[in-house]
Design an enzyme around this catalytic site. Structure first.
Site, mmCIF file in Angstrom:
data_model
loop_
_atom_site.group_PDB
_atom_site.id
_atom_site.type_symbol
_atom_site.label_atom_id
_atom_site.label_comp_id
_atom_site.label_asym_id
_atom_site.label_seq_id
_atom_site.Cartn_x
_atom_site.Cartn_y
_atom_site.Cartn_z
ATOM 1 N N GLU A 187 2.085 1.126 10.523
ATOM 2 C CA GLU A 187 2.594 -0.211 10.227
ATOM 3 C C GLU A 187 2.774 -1.107 11.454
ATOM 4 O OE1 GLU A 187 2.756 -1.170 7.130
ATOM 5 O OE2 GLU A 187 2.448 0.811 6.277
ATOM 6 N N SER A 228 0.805 -1.225 0.000
ATOM 7 C CA SER A 228 0.000 0.000 0.000
ATOM 8 C C SER A 228 0.837 1.273 0.000
ATOM 9 C CB SER A 228 -0.964 0.015 1.187
ATOM 10 O OG SER A 228 -0.262 0.013 2.415
#
Length: 176
Positions: free
Chosen positions: A85, A10
């Site tokens: 993340e 992404s």
């Protein structure tokens, strides 16, 4: 000194930070894989989706983008990436060497899967991955959107991934 971030999923299409430069780059000894169960962004704890991660594999190569962080934005970018993340600690943050197409190299902030984490699911058959991706939805939207965006952005920069291309075709067929 330029701060680089390696994007393979992404981050290719939604980096979320100011990018000063993009360079096609290769990371050695890892491969891109739908090997992480997503319980936040593209699935839920009740119905996990799958997201890409870098899975260690000696001799493997993962092509992606090295993203140069805009000067003066390094600390803000690192804070943002860690919040994004490291939400469930399934990724490990590492500084790893990447090689640019022109032969140059740089150390890049890279998020790789922790194979000992409960969300790790390496080795799933492509058909099983397709079935999961076709139905999962999380806080950032449908798992299908994640797959389709990643596959199309890889293709746009000339880095088609055969497994992702197959998954995109299969998931589209499942949605019919």
């Amino acid at each position: 000194m330029t701060m680089w971030v390696f994007g393979y999923g992404s981050l290719l299409w939604n980096p979320g930070f100011d990018v000063a430069r993009r360079e096609v780059a290769v990371l050695a000894d890892y491969h891109r894989s739908f090997c992480m169960r997503s319980i936040h962004h593209r699935g839920t704890e009740a119905e996990p989706g799958l997201v890409l991660a870098l899975d260690a594999a000696p001799g493997a190569r993962c092509a992606g983008l090295a993203l140069a962080v805009a000067e003066g934005q390094e600390d803000r970018t690192l804070d943002y990436l860690r919040e994004r993340e490291l939400i469930s600690s399934a990724y490990l943050e590492k500084m790893l060497p990447v090689r640019f197409q022109d032969g140059g190299t740089a150390e890049a902030v890279t998020y790789v899967i922790d194979p000992d984490h409960v969300q790790y699911c390496g080795g799933l058959a492509l058909e099983e991955q397709a079935q999961i991706i076709a139905r999962a939805v999380g806080g950032r939207g449908p798992n299908t959107e994640y797959l389709f965006n990643t596959a199309s952005h890889l293709a746009e920069i000339g880095l088609s991934d055969p497994d992702l291309d197959w998954l995109a075709r299969r998931v589209r067929a499942l949605a019919v």
